[in-house]
Write an enzyme that holds these catalytic residues in place. Structure first.
Site, PDB file in Angstrom:
ATOM      1  N   GLU A  17       0.200 -22.193  84.770  1.00  0.00           N
ATOM      2  CA  GLU A  17       0.746 -22.072  83.406  1.00  0.00           C
ATOM      3  C   GLU A  17       0.314 -23.243  82.533  1.00  0.00           C
ATOM      4  O   GLU A  17       0.276 -24.364  83.036  1.00  0.00           O
ATOM      5  CB  GLU A  17       2.286 -22.051  83.462  1.00  0.00           C
ATOM      6  CG  GLU A  17       2.809 -20.815  84.127  1.00  0.00           C
ATOM      7  CD  GLU A  17       4.339 -20.779  84.211  1.00  0.00           C
ATOM      8  OE1 GLU A  17       5.009 -21.519  83.472  1.00  0.00           O
ATOM      9  OE2 GLU A  17       4.846 -20.002  85.023  1.00  0.00           O
ATOM     10  N   ARG A  44      21.370 -16.924  94.001  1.00  0.00           N
ATOM     11  CA  ARG A  44      22.153 -16.500  92.824  1.00  0.00           C
ATOM     12  C   ARG A  44      21.420 -15.450  91.988  1.00  0.00           C
ATOM     13  O   ARG A  44      21.979 -14.436  91.597  1.00  0.00           O
ATOM     14  CB  ARG A  44      22.412 -17.695  91.904  1.00  0.00           C
ATOM     15  CG  ARG A  44      23.360 -18.718  92.430  1.00  0.00           C
ATOM     16  CD  ARG A  44      23.637 -19.723  91.315  1.00  0.00           C
ATOM     17  NE  ARG A  44      24.329 -20.888  91.813  1.00  0.00           N
ATOM     18  CZ  ARG A  44      23.738 -21.920  92.407  1.00  0.00           C
ATOM     19  NH1 ARG A  44      22.427 -21.935  92.563  1.00  0.00           N
ATOM     20  NH2 ARG A  44      24.439 -22.944  92.835  1.00  0.00           N
ATOM     21  N   ILE A  45      20.122 -15.732  91.702  1.00  0.00           N
ATOM     22  CA  ILE A  45      19.400 -14.834  90.786  1.00  0.00           C
ATOM     23  C   ILE A  45      19.074 -13.515  91.489  1.00  0.00           C
ATOM     24  O   ILE A  45      19.208 -12.434  90.904  1.00  0.00           O
ATOM     25  CB  ILE A  45      18.135 -15.525  90.223  1.00  0.00           C
ATOM     26  CG1 ILE A  45      18.534 -16.793  89.456  1.00  0.00           C
ATOM     27  CG2 ILE A  45      17.358 -14.576  89.314  1.00  0.00           C
ATOM     28  CD1 ILE A  45      17.382 -17.691  89.034  1.00  0.00           C
ATOM     29  N   GLY A  93      12.370 -16.620  81.332  1.00  0.00           N
ATOM     30  CA  GLY A  93      13.567 -16.303  82.129  1.00  0.00           C
ATOM     31  C   GLY A  93      14.852 -16.894  81.566  1.00  0.00           C
ATOM     32  O   GLY A  93      15.857 -16.206  81.445  1.00  0.00           O
ATOM     33  N   HIS A 111       6.990 -17.146  80.559  1.00  0.00           N
ATOM     34  CA  HIS A 111       8.052 -17.915  81.237  1.00  0.00           C
ATOM     35  C   HIS A 111       9.335 -17.977  80.384  1.00  0.00           C
ATOM     36  O   HIS A 111       9.785 -19.055  79.989  1.00  0.00           O
ATOM     37  CB  HIS A 111       7.552 -19.324  81.584  1.00  0.00           C
ATOM     38  CG  HIS A 111       8.320 -19.950  82.728  1.00  0.00           C
ATOM     39  ND1 HIS A 111       7.772 -20.836  83.629  1.00  0.00           N
ATOM     40  CD2 HIS A 111       9.617 -19.821  83.117  1.00  0.00           C
ATOM     41  CE1 HIS A 111       8.685 -21.219  84.505  1.00  0.00           C
ATOM     42  NE2 HIS A 111       9.816 -20.615  84.211  1.00  0.00           N
ATOM     43  N   ARG A 143       8.252 -18.193  90.690  1.00  0.00           N
ATOM     44  CA  ARG A 143       7.272 -19.229  90.391  1.00  0.00           C
ATOM     45  C   ARG A 143       5.892 -18.650  90.622  1.00  0.00           C
ATOM     46  O   ARG A 143       5.693 -17.831  91.545  1.00  0.00           O
ATOM     47  CB  ARG A 143       7.449 -20.445  91.306  1.00  0.00           C
ATOM     48  CG  ARG A 143       8.512 -21.423  90.854  1.00  0.00           C
ATOM     49  CD  ARG A 143       8.131 -22.112  89.552  1.00  0.00           C
ATOM     50  NE  ARG A 143       9.144 -23.039  89.088  1.00  0.00           N
ATOM     51  CZ  ARG A 143      10.144 -22.734  88.243  1.00  0.00           C
ATOM     52  NH1 ARG A 143      10.267 -21.507  87.776  1.00  0.00           N
ATOM     53  NH2 ARG A 143      10.996 -23.656  87.843  1.00  0.00           N
TER      54      ARG A 143
HETATM   55  C1  DGY Z   1      13.874 -22.958  85.908  1.00  0.00           C
HETATM   56  O1  DGY Z   1      14.874 -23.520  85.432  1.00  0.00           O
HETATM   57  O2  DGY Z   1      13.427 -23.247  87.007  1.00  0.00           O
HETATM   58  C2  DGY Z   1      13.271 -21.874  85.105  1.00  0.00           C
HETATM   59  O3  DGY Z   1      12.042 -21.486  85.576  1.00  0.00           O
HETATM   60  C3  DGY Z   1      13.196 -22.240  83.633  1.00  0.00           C
HETATM   61  O4  DGY Z   1      13.217 -21.020  82.947  1.00  0.00           O
END
Ligand code: DGY
Length: 322
Positions: A270, A157-158, A290, A288, A241
């Protein structure tokens, strides 16, 4: 009938916590201090559901012994922080929050690509340090994005949402690697073309952006030999990741000019970020972020509500991963 006893490992959006408090006997982490694996192990023994986030650690050891929890409602799409095999062995259902963070994560990847190519971080630092001497033809020259090739690793999706932004928004050529075959017509909807190997994508791309899951299957997918396989002067973007990249190899590739820059939202350990990366002007670093928009974090929380409500009502949770 007593309400199921649930525990949230961190503070969640207030609107989501309010719904959880109505439906469940909820324990909130009001101090928002990260819980240790030992504290999470204890919660698994005392609650019917534990709701972790992507920054918690749930190795196999937290599932040892007698466990009361029947479901883990993860706040996040990634679940490589949970030992899924160990949870499954205890009959624990695991759910995640796909779909609702697609656009925001693709936006952050675009932000990193543009920032590193056009030296946005450096420019801002220069102004804040009162060091800007004014416009001139040779000042802080970056790399043009339009017309360049971006290579996407992982076309879920991303990856698709990012491809769409790159191609239709910024006039880029898009190639990608994906483990399974994507129909050419489907790829074309995102202005993208599939190549057979990671190496082919690396060799073709001015920017490489990672959109595959973390965990064992992709651990250190970007290693020294993969950096060497990138086009000279190319950039790496990572919003996937931290463990997908060998950070020591990345630092060496940046130091030795094997690649020109990097835009990073995620890290191997992290919230620790290697000191060497902090000192590099050609690296854009985000903490982080996103999925960090009000809309997305609320939607992620509400997905968890739907998942655990379904579970305790005896229905199949919509986003079950184990
Ligand atoms: C996730 O949902 O896996 C993301 O990394 C959180 O931002």
């Amino acid at each position: 009938m007593p309400r199921p006893k649930i525990l949230l490992t961190r503070r969640w959006p207030a609107a989501v916590e309010a719904v959880l408090a109505e439906r469940f006997d909820a324990t909130f982490n009001t101090d928002d201090v990260p819980m240790s694996p030992a504290a999470i192990a204890e919660a698994l023994r005392t609650h019917d559901a534990v709701l972790p986030t992507v920054s918690d650690k749930l190795p196999a050891s937290v599932f040892d012994g007698e466990i009361r929890a029947k479901v883990l409602g993860n706040f996040g799409v990634g679940y490589n922080h949970i030992d899924i095999a160990a949870a499954k062995a205890k009959g624990i259902v695991v759910t995640n929050t796909p779909g609702v963070l697609t656009d925001c994560t693709a936006d952050i990847a675009m932000l990193l690509l543009l920032s590193v190519a056009r030296r946005g971080g450096e420019g801002e630092r220069q102004i804040r340090a009162h060091e800007w001497k004014g416009w001139c033809p040779t000042h802080m020259i970056g790399t043009k994005v339009t017309g360049k090739t971006v290579g996407i690793i992982g076309f879920g999706r991303i990856g698709k949402a990012f491809a769409q932004r790159c191609h239709f928004g910024f006039g880029m050529n898009v190639v990608f690697y994906n483990r399974s075959m994507v129909e050419p017509a489907e790829a074309a909807r995102y202005g993208a073309r599939q190549l057979a190997t990671v190496e082919e994508v690396l060799a073709a791309s001015d920017f490489v952006s990672l959109h595959c899951p973390g965990g064992a299957e992709n651990r250190q997918l970007m290693n020294a030999s993969r950096f060497a396989a990138m086009k000279p002067g190319a950039y790496l973007i990572n919003t996937a990741r931290g463990d997908v990249v060998d950070e020591a190899a990345l630092i060496a590739a940046l130091e030795n000019g094997v690649i020109r820059g990097a835009g990073l939202d995620v890290y191997e350990a992290e919230p620790q970020v290697p000191e060497k990366l902090l000192g590099m002007e050609n690296v854009v670093l985000l903490p982080h972020l996103g999925s960090a928009t009000e809309e997305t974090r609320n939607a992620m929380g509400m997905k968890v509500v739907d998942n655990i409500t379904a579970f305790f009502e005896g229905r199949e949770p919509p986003d079950r991963v184990a």
